[in-house]
Design a protein around this motif. Structure first.
Motif, short mmCIF file in Angstrom:
data_model
loop_
_atom_site.label_atom_id
_atom_site.label_comp_id
_atom_site.label_asym_id
_atom_site.label_seq_id
_atom_site.Cartn_x
_atom_site.Cartn_y
_atom_site.Cartn_z
N GLU A 29 0.83 -1.20 0.00
CA GLU A 29 0.00 0.00 0.00
C GLU A 29 0.86 1.26 0.00
N TYR A 30 2.05 1.20 0.61
CA TYR A 30 2.88 2.38 0.76
C TYR A 30 3.97 2.49 -0.30
N TYR A 31 3.87 1.65 -1.31
CA TYR A 31 4.90 1.62 -2.33
C TYR A 31 4.39 2.07 -3.69
N ALA A 32 5.23 2.81 -4.40
CA ALA A 32 4.98 3.04 -5.82
C ALA A 32 5.33 1.75 -6.55
N ILE A 33 4.46 1.32 -7.43
CA ILE A 33 4.62 0.06 -8.15
C ILE A 33 4.71 0.33 -9.64
N SER A 52 2.03 5.56 -4.88
CA SER A 52 1.70 4.99 -3.58
C SER A 52 0.34 5.48 -3.07
N ASP A 53 -0.12 6.62 -3.58
CA ASP A 53 -1.42 7.13 -3.17
C ASP A 53 -2.53 6.65 -4.07
N ASP A 54 -2.19 5.85 -5.08
CA ASP A 54 -3.13 5.32 -6.07
C ASP A 54 -3.79 6.41 -6.90
N GLY A 55 -3.38 7.64 -6.70
CA GLY A 55 -4.01 8.72 -7.45
C GLY A 55 -3.35 8.99 -8.78
N ARG A 56 -2.19 8.40 -8.98
CA ARG A 56 -1.44 8.66 -10.19
C ARG A 56 -1.10 7.34 -10.88
N THR A 57 -1.46 7.25 -12.15
CA THR A 57 -1.06 6.10 -12.95
C THR A 57 -0.49 6.60 -14.27
N ASP A 58 0.28 5.78 -14.91
CA ASP A 58 0.85 6.14 -16.21
C ASP A 58 1.06 4.87 -17.01
N ALA A 98 9.10 0.97 -5.11
CA ALA A 98 9.88 1.94 -4.35
C ALA A 98 9.00 2.44 -3.22
N PHE A 99 9.58 2.60 -2.03
CA PHE A 99 8.79 3.04 -0.88
C PHE A 99 8.39 4.49 -1.04
N ARG A 100 7.10 4.72 -1.05
CA ARG A 100 6.49 6.05 -1.19
C ARG A 100 6.70 6.66 -2.58
#
Length: 129
Positions: A29-33, A52-58, A98-100
């Motif tokens: 949940e706290y990681y950028a994937i 990590s906030d799920d608000g941004r995807t690309d 990556a964390f956060r």
């Protein structure tokens, strides 16, 4: 942090596959994937990422409109849903984290795998008739 991927395999053109990425002992949940892929003889390519906030995807230009990245916090798993697969999607797909934030400070980035600290072992995806 060790990422474990599953899914992938062989599919005909136009078909669908889903890749999963999870880990034990850490909350994704706290990681950028991000998902990257590498085809034989080609450079690694960024496919998709989620902040990590799920608000941004690309998404990479070659997969936009066909692939969808998501995260299920209750299952501690990230997914890459791949639809309308094409032979040129054939590659080994890697989950990265990556964390956060990524190394550059961005929430979601696909320009370089060096942005991410943790990697899965890779899953082969083959699109062929």
């Amino acid at each position: 942090l060790q990422l474990v991927e599953s899914g992938g395999g062989l599919v005909q053109p136009g078909g669908s596959l889903r890749l999963s990425c999870t880990t034990d002992g850490f909350s994704l949940e706290y990681y950028a994937i991000a998902w990257f892929r590498q085809a034989p003889g080609k450079e690694r390519e960024g496919v998709s990422c989620i902040g990590s906030d799920d608000g941004r995807t690309d998404y990479g230009d070659s997969v936009k409109g066909r692939f969808t990245i998501s995260r299920d916090k209750s299952k501690n798993t990230a997914y890459l849903q791949m639809n309308n697969l094409k032979p040129e999607d054939t590659a080994v797909y890697y989950c990265a984290a990556a964390f956060r934030r990524a190394r550059s400070g961005r929430l979601c980035v696909l320009t370089s795998g060096d942005e991410y600290y943790y990697w899965g072992q890779g899953r082969p995806v083959t699109v062929s008739s």
